[in-house]
Design a protein around this motif. Structure first.
Motif, mmCIF file in Angstrom:
data_model
loop_
_atom_site.group_PDB
_atom_site.id
_atom_site.type_symbol
_atom_site.label_atom_id
_atom_site.label_comp_id
_atom_site.label_asym_id
_atom_site.label_seq_id
_atom_site.Cartn_x
_atom_site.Cartn_y
_atom_site.Cartn_z
ATOM 1 N N TYR A 115 0.820 -1.206 0.000
ATOM 2 C CA TYR A 115 0.000 0.000 0.000
ATOM 3 C C TYR A 115 0.857 1.259 0.000
ATOM 4 N N LYS A 116 0.256 2.327 -0.500
ATOM 5 C CA LYS A 116 0.862 3.661 -0.480
ATOM 6 C C LYS A 116 -0.138 4.613 0.151
ATOM 7 N N ILE A 117 0.398 5.574 0.864
ATOM 8 C CA ILE A 117 -0.412 6.587 1.526
ATOM 9 C C ILE A 117 -0.451 7.824 0.631
ATOM 10 N N PRO A 118 -1.623 8.469 0.485
ATOM 11 C CA PRO A 118 -1.663 9.710 -0.291
ATOM 12 C C PRO A 118 -1.020 10.867 0.491
ATOM 13 N N PHE A 119 -0.960 12.005 -0.106
ATOM 14 C CA PHE A 119 -0.510 13.270 0.495
ATOM 15 C C PHE A 119 0.996 13.372 0.709
ATOM 16 N N GLY A 120 1.781 12.629 -0.087
ATOM 17 C CA GLY A 120 3.233 12.798 -0.101
ATOM 18 C C GLY A 120 3.881 12.698 1.262
ATOM 19 N N VAL A 121 4.687 13.722 1.582
ATOM 20 C CA VAL A 121 5.439 13.730 2.842
ATOM 21 C C VAL A 121 4.494 13.751 4.038
ATOM 22 N N LEU A 122 3.381 14.463 3.948
ATOM 23 C CA LEU A 122 2.414 14.480 5.051
ATOM 24 C C LEU A 122 1.867 13.076 5.309
ATOM 25 N N GLY A 123 1.582 12.345 4.253
ATOM 26 C CA GLY A 123 1.119 10.966 4.395
ATOM 27 C C GLY A 123 2.170 10.081 5.042
ATOM 28 N N GLN A 124 3.431 10.281 4.647
ATOM 29 C CA GLN A 124 4.516 9.487 5.237
ATOM 30 C C GLN A 124 4.662 9.785 6.729
ATOM 31 N N LEU A 125 4.456 11.050 7.105
ATOM 32 C CA LEU A 125 4.516 11.414 8.527
ATOM 33 C C LEU A 125 3.343 10.803 9.294
ATOM 34 N N ALA A 126 2.179 10.731 8.648
ATOM 35 C CA ALA A 126 0.979 10.180 9.292
ATOM 36 C C ALA A 126 1.030 8.658 9.397
ATOM 37 N N PRO A 128 3.202 6.242 10.602
ATOM 38 C CA PRO A 128 3.444 5.554 11.879
ATOM 39 C C PRO A 128 2.445 5.950 12.972
ATOM 40 N N LEU A 129 1.952 7.176 12.910
ATOM 41 C CA LEU A 129 1.070 7.674 13.966
ATOM 42 C C LEU A 129 -0.383 7.242 13.788
ATOM 43 N N LEU A 130 -0.834 7.160 12.548
ATOM 44 C CA LEU A 130 -2.243 6.876 12.285
ATOM 45 C C LEU A 130 -2.465 5.575 11.521
ATOM 46 N N VAL A 131 -1.923 5.491 10.325
ATOM 47 C CA VAL A 131 -2.243 4.395 9.418
ATOM 48 C C VAL A 131 -1.696 3.065 9.923
#
Length: 165
Positions: A115-126, A128-131
């Motif tokens: 899987y990939k998270i949307p929103f670029g760097v913001l998604g990558q930051l989210a 570990p904390l959320l996804v």
């Protein structure tokens, strides 16, 4: 954009047919999804699983936020594996492989999700904390629920692993 992978394995003291009949029925996804996710199937779960099947859901991944999630069953090998891919939903990419194999005393179910998270760097930051945290909770709930339904396999260690690629 980073690619993540989740791998989960769980064993049950049941037959391969019993495991397949349960896991390949889209309606049972609601049974093994935590109630707080607000998971509701809108359409596409009225027939046995087949390649090309489109299933539409509503899911509430976070309090106060719900989204439509549309997946397609892209591959099916009866009794062995199936693949679902997101066509519309919260991820930039969702490719989920479900494998079932016989082992001594029962079956082992393995999930591999790329899987990939949307929103670029913001998604990558989210991540570990959320996804990642939420996916971990979902799969822990799923392990407990499936153990309640099918029993615990003695001498088999279940696993859950996240990998960044």
């Amino acid at each position: 954009m980073k690619l993540y992978q989740l791998k989960a394995k769980q064993a049950f003291p049941i037959s391969k047919k019993e495991a397949w009949d349960f896991l390949s029925d889209p309606k049972n996804l609601k049974v093994i999804t935590p109630d707080h996710m607000g998971f509701n199937i809108l359409s596409g779960a009225d027939r046995p699983m087949f390649q090309g099947q489109i299933i539409q859901y509503i899911v509430k991944p976070f309090p106060g936020y719900s989204t439509k999630w549309v997946t397609e069953i892209t591959h099916v090998k009866e009794g062995e594996y199936f693949v679902d891919e997101q066509r519309f939903g919260p991820y930039a990419l969702w490719h989920h492989k479900h494998f079932i194999k016989e082992i001594q005393g029962g079956v082992e179910m393995e999930d591999v999700i790329d899987y990939k998270i949307p929103f670029g760097v913001l998604g990558q930051l989210a991540h570990p904390l959320l996804v990642k945290k939420q996916l971990n909770q979902i799969f822990q709930y799923r392990e407990i629920k499936l153990n309640e339904l099918f029993g615990i396999m003695e001498n088999h260690e279940n696993s859950l692993e996240f990998i960044s690629i």
